[in-house]
Design an enzyme around this catalytic site. Structure first.
Site, mmCIF file in Angstrom:
data_model
loop_
_atom_site.group_PDB
_atom_site.id
_atom_site.type_symbol
_atom_site.label_atom_id
_atom_site.label_comp_id
_atom_site.label_asym_id
_atom_site.label_seq_id
_atom_site.Cartn_x
_atom_site.Cartn_y
_atom_site.Cartn_z
ATOM 1 C CD GLU A 191 11.986 -8.567 -7.494
ATOM 2 O OE1 GLU A 191 12.977 -9.037 -8.039
ATOM 3 O OE2 GLU A 191 10.966 -9.237 -7.234
ATOM 4 C CB ILE B 235 7.803 -11.502 -2.255
ATOM 5 C CG1 ILE B 235 6.858 -11.570 -1.060
ATOM 6 C CG2 ILE B 235 8.449 -12.860 -2.537
ATOM 7 C CD1 ILE B 235 5.683 -12.540 -1.262
ATOM 8 C CE LYS C 193 0.284 -7.300 -8.137
ATOM 9 N NZ LYS C 193 -0.499 -7.138 -6.909
ATOM 10 N N GLY D 208 1.530 -1.971 -0.364
ATOM 11 C CA GLY D 208 1.778 -0.937 0.639
ATOM 12 C C GLY D 208 3.075 -0.209 0.345
#
Ligand code: NAP
Ligand code: HSE
Length: 443
Positions: free
Chosen positions: A132, A139, A208, A307
């Site tokens: 994830e 998100i 991604k 982050g």
């Protein structure tokens, strides 16, 4: 699982993300243990440098420099791979999966390069691979695609997938801040990759995009097969030009499939988005992913894309899934995941040729400021059938040079690339033109 219902977690890599996971797991451990009905033990962690000062307190007895020993340790049930890169990370992941463990990863570079091998290893050895945190930070986009939107096919997914680039673009646009200073700040805040070129040259977004493409279309597209352009040639003048035209600039990934022809295009490039578009308003480290499903319509996800805390949140969500998997009904969990994984697509798709990838374009070039230049440029574009929609010309240093900004009507990637080559050969064009795409997304 051991009979005491103790779940033992090993964390490989205690950098920005690893320390975030350690910190938040320690903080919420009592609550998780009570909700999940297990004892949770942070058993071991690996680092490169045992002497480095860290923000989390880890007993020396739990620390090692040997990540593979954690992957193969029979006393570890779940391995978090938070090292990064594709060499040691791959070895750790495959070793843990081969031992039948659950691996939780935030490593999109690894998945993009070795995803097929990793999923096959998980399948063959009864291990599990959860990821994830690999896309869009905090998100839950992987869950959304794989579970929440399982009834849908996806003609269009696009969005901002790199927090570092969005942070840099926002600071450049809003503060007129110099590129290198903002990049330094993004690194200090823990947003950037160890090799920041992956961020600013668009490769991290491409990794991604490859993960999302696999989830949405069941096929692996290599970054080398995509159009990948970064933000490193964008200057404050581009924001001013874009604004004069009514646009903002965002680094977007676009994954588009035509279900009539089954042609798929996956691309990453800085994009002019109308200032009124909701994604154009997403700023700083935030990511935004717009998913058009043929059943649900469009759904939009916005949140922190990089982050320590946002990423730790996604890793811990996978850890909780992993614990449920180990503790509860392993078979039911596996069946549910298999039902929602696109391992064998029902309909194959192929990459769209460049002449089928259509759009409008923004071109900025420095030209010599003399009679006939505009005519030469217009002729070069007309030769490739690229039609000019607007022209802005302004004086520019050095004296005798001008900055020329053109936008085009609808064209295609083959024509525009041929036009760029032609323009670059003109003596009056003083440096390689900058090409940006104009995003025409209805929703
Ligand atoms: P990082 O701060 O550079 O941390 C990497 C960690 O791995 C460090 O603790 C380092 O040890 C350890 N390590 C490196 N090489 C090692 C080796 N040979 N043996 C043992 N340990 C080794 O990186 P990060 O930002 O946490 O990123 C980790 C992963 O998460 C990457 O795949 C990244 O793409 C992904 N990710 C990051 C973010 C983010 O916002 N930072 C968000 C989503 C996903 P030392 O501490 O001793 O140097
Ligand atoms: N470097 C990445 C980014 C980390 O800035 O988005 C999150 O994947």
């Amino acid at each position: 699982m051991n009979p005491l219902s103790v779940i033992r977690v090993g964390i490989c890599g205690l950098g920005t993300v690893g320390q975030g996971v350690w910190k938040h797991l320690e903080r919420i451990r009592p609550e998780l243990e009570s909700r999940l009905g297990v004892k949770l033990e942070l058993t071991r962690a690996s680092v490169r440098d045992l002497k480095k000062r860290r923000d989390v307190k880890v007993p020396a007895s739990k620390l090692t420099t040997d990540s593979l020993s954690i992957a193969m340790d029979p006393n570890v049930d779940i391995v978090c791979e938070l090292i990064g890169g594709t060499t040691l990370a791959r070895q750790v992941t495959l070793a843990a999966l081969t031992a039948g463990k659950v691996v939780v990863s935030a490593n999109k570079a690894l998945i993009s390069k070795h995803g097929a091998e990793i999923f096959e290893a998980a399948r063959r050895h009864g291990g599990h691979f959860l990821f994830e945190a690999s896309v869009a930070g905090g998100i839950p986009i992987i869950k959304a695609l794989r579970e929440g939107l399982v009834a849908n096919r996806f003609p269009l997914i696009y969005g901002i997938l790199n927090g570092t680039c969005n942070y840099i673009l926002t600071q450049m646009e809003e503060q007129d801040a110099p590129y290198t200073a903002v990049l330094g700040e993004a690194k200090r805040l823990g947003y950037a990759e160890a090799d920041e070129a992956l961020d600013v040259q668009g490769w991290d977004t491409a990794h991604k995009a490859a993960v999302l493409t696999f989830l949405a279309h069941g096929t692996w597209v290599k970054p080398e097969q995509m159009i990948v352009e970064g933000i490193d040639r964008i200057t404050p003048i581009d924001f001013k030009n874009a604004s004069a035209l009514g646009y903002g600039i965002k680094l977007l990934a676009v994954i588009a499939r035509d279900f009539d022809t089954d042609e798929l295009s996956v691309r990453v490039h800085p994009t002019l988005l109308p200032e009124s578009h909701v994604v154009a308003k997403v700023s700083g480290v935030f990511n935004a992913v717009s998913v058009r499903g043929d059943v649900a319509g469009t759904t939009l996800y916005i949140g922190r894309g990089a982050g320590q805390d946002a990423t730790a949140s996604a890793v811990i969500s996978d850890l909780v899934d992993a614990i449920s998997l180990l503790k509860n009904d392993r078979r039911a969990f596996i069946t549910a995941r298999k039902a929602s994984a696109p391992a064998r697509p029902v309909r194959a798709c192929r990459l769209a040729p460049s002449e089928h990838i259509r759009g409008r374009y923004y071109l900025r070039m420095t030209v010599s400021d003399e009679p006939g230049v505009l005519a030469q440029i217009a002729a070069a574009m007309a030769a490739k059938n690229v039609s000019i929609a607007s022209v802005i010309q302004s004086a520019q240093e050095p004296a005798g040079a001008a900055s020329l900004v053109l936008t085009t009507h609808q064209s295609d990637e083959r024509a525009i690339q041929a036009t760029l080559s032609r323009l670059a050969r003109l003596r009056c064009v003083l440096e390689r033109p900058l090409l940006l795409r104009i995003g025409d997304f209805a929703d």
